[in-house]
Design a protein around this motif. Structure first.
Motif, mmCIF file in Angstrom:
data_model
loop_
_atom_site.group_PDB
_atom_site.id
_atom_site.type_symbol
_atom_site.label_atom_id
_atom_site.label_comp_id
_atom_site.label_asym_id
_atom_site.label_seq_id
_atom_site.Cartn_x
_atom_site.Cartn_y
_atom_site.Cartn_z
ATOM 1 N N UNK A 78 -1.191 25.932 21.710
ATOM 2 C CA UNK A 78 -0.065 25.457 20.903
ATOM 3 C C UNK A 78 -0.454 25.099 19.475
ATOM 4 N N UNK A 79 -1.748 25.061 19.170
ATOM 5 C CA UNK A 79 -2.188 24.698 17.824
ATOM 6 C C UNK A 79 -1.929 25.836 16.843
ATOM 7 N N UNK A 80 -2.695 26.915 16.966
ATOM 8 C CA UNK A 80 -2.544 28.026 16.029
ATOM 9 C C UNK A 80 -2.327 29.357 16.731
ATOM 10 N N UNK A 116 -9.611 22.565 20.743
ATOM 11 C CA UNK A 116 -8.682 21.655 21.398
ATOM 12 C C UNK A 116 -8.845 21.803 22.908
ATOM 13 N N UNK A 161 1.810 17.622 22.826
ATOM 14 C CA UNK A 161 0.863 18.707 22.576
ATOM 15 C C UNK A 161 0.342 19.146 23.935
#
Lengths: 215, 92
Positions: free
Chosen positions: A49-51, A72, A95
């Motif tokens: 979900x970050x990048x 992560x 997140x």
């Protein structure tokens, strides 16, 4: 993902090693299949979900999966537990990975393709069978099923492979590629079924190629 | 308020900054559990955000890229001392 919702087979259990993550595709959607060190199998959308880096490039650390890009870390329930660039930050619960319900039964890894809903029954029972291999065929699922013959019960086909009992769990990767997770009646049948499967694939792919050329 | 929590105003200027960009900001803000607002005004994206500094930084970095059809040329960020609307991060 599937028109009719039901359990989808994505791997033979023996092929999902503890501490490893692998990509898979179901109806064009990319997923990651991974197993914790303790042996729990997980199926998630293959995007951090970050990048957006594929989780399947990541690495398993104990009961967590870490993204390759920025490290992560995510627990088996999908929640982010650590962001290395900000070690003092407690990641909020929002997140998280997009996790599917996954089950392991009778030598197969299954997942329920609709997140947020509960399966209405366990995966099909395939007890007492021996895993042979996963066979990816460049042909549409309907063509593969027609070539297999036998009886079809949802994602499971019971048929014969050169006279030997064969069970195939069908995974539709996309409109043109189908994966069969093959199980034999016994370990003794495994080599013959494996040999049969190679010839089967060649036959079906040749037919698919003929159809494509004629179109 | 947690000592690490910031309240900032971020203004993004560039080309093609549209409602898709607003959706993009909303997605990131919700993902990071930030409070605040986002608006599209005069071709600029105006963000008011409250939350842990690290998560606001992450959102800002993400916004420097934004959706593929958008191009951010300038980012202005300043501490905000005014009120922040309660509730979930929202479009205004």
């Amino acid at each position: 993902m599937n028109e009719a919702v039901g359990w989808v087979p994505v791997a033979l259990s023996v092929d999902v090693l503890a501490g490893a993550a692998s990509p898979a595709v179901v109806d064009g959607a990319e997923i990651v299949v991974w197993r914790t060190v303790a042996g729990r199998v997980q199926v998630w959308v293959d995007r951090c979900p970050h990048r957006g880096m594929r989780f399947s490039f990541g690495f398993v650390r104990g009961e967590e999966l870490a993204c390759l890009y920025h490290g992560w870390q995510f627990a088996a329930d999908g929640g982010c537990t650590r962001i290395p660039a900000h070690p003092d930050l407690t990641p909020p619960a929002t997140i998280c990975s997009d996790a599917y319900e996954a089950r392991e039964a009778d030598g197969l890894v299954w997942f329920w393709p609709v997140r947020g809903t509960s399966p209405d029954a366990p995966p099909p029972s395939l007890a007492g069978l021996s895993p042979v291999r996963s066979l990816t065929i460049r042909a549409p699922a309907d063509m593969v099923l027609a070539a297999l013959g036998g009886t079809v019960d949802g994602p499971v086909v019971r048929t014969e492979a050169g006279g030997l009992p064969l069970v195939a769990a069908v995974q539709r990767k996309n409109d043109c590629i189908t994966t069969l997770h093959l199980l034999a009646a016994s370990e003794a049948d495994q080599p013959a079924v494996a040999t049969w499967s190679e010839a089967f694939r060649r036959r079906v792919e040749a037919a698919a190629s003929d159809v494509a050329s004629a179109a | 308020m947690d000592a690490d929590v910031e309240v900032v105003r971020i203004v993004l200027a560039g080309r093609g900054l549209d409602e898709d960009f607003v959706d993009f900001v909303l997605d990131r803000a919700h993902r990071f559990s930030l409070r605040g607002t986002v608006a599209l005004e005069g071709g600029e994206i105006r963000i008011l955000a409250e939350g842990p500094a690290a998560l606001i930084d992450m959102m800002e970095v993400a916004c420097m890229l934004g959706p593929v059809q958008c191009l951010v040329d300038d980012v202005r960020r300043e501490t905000w001392t005014g009120p922040v609307p309660a509730g979930r991060f929202a479009r205004i």
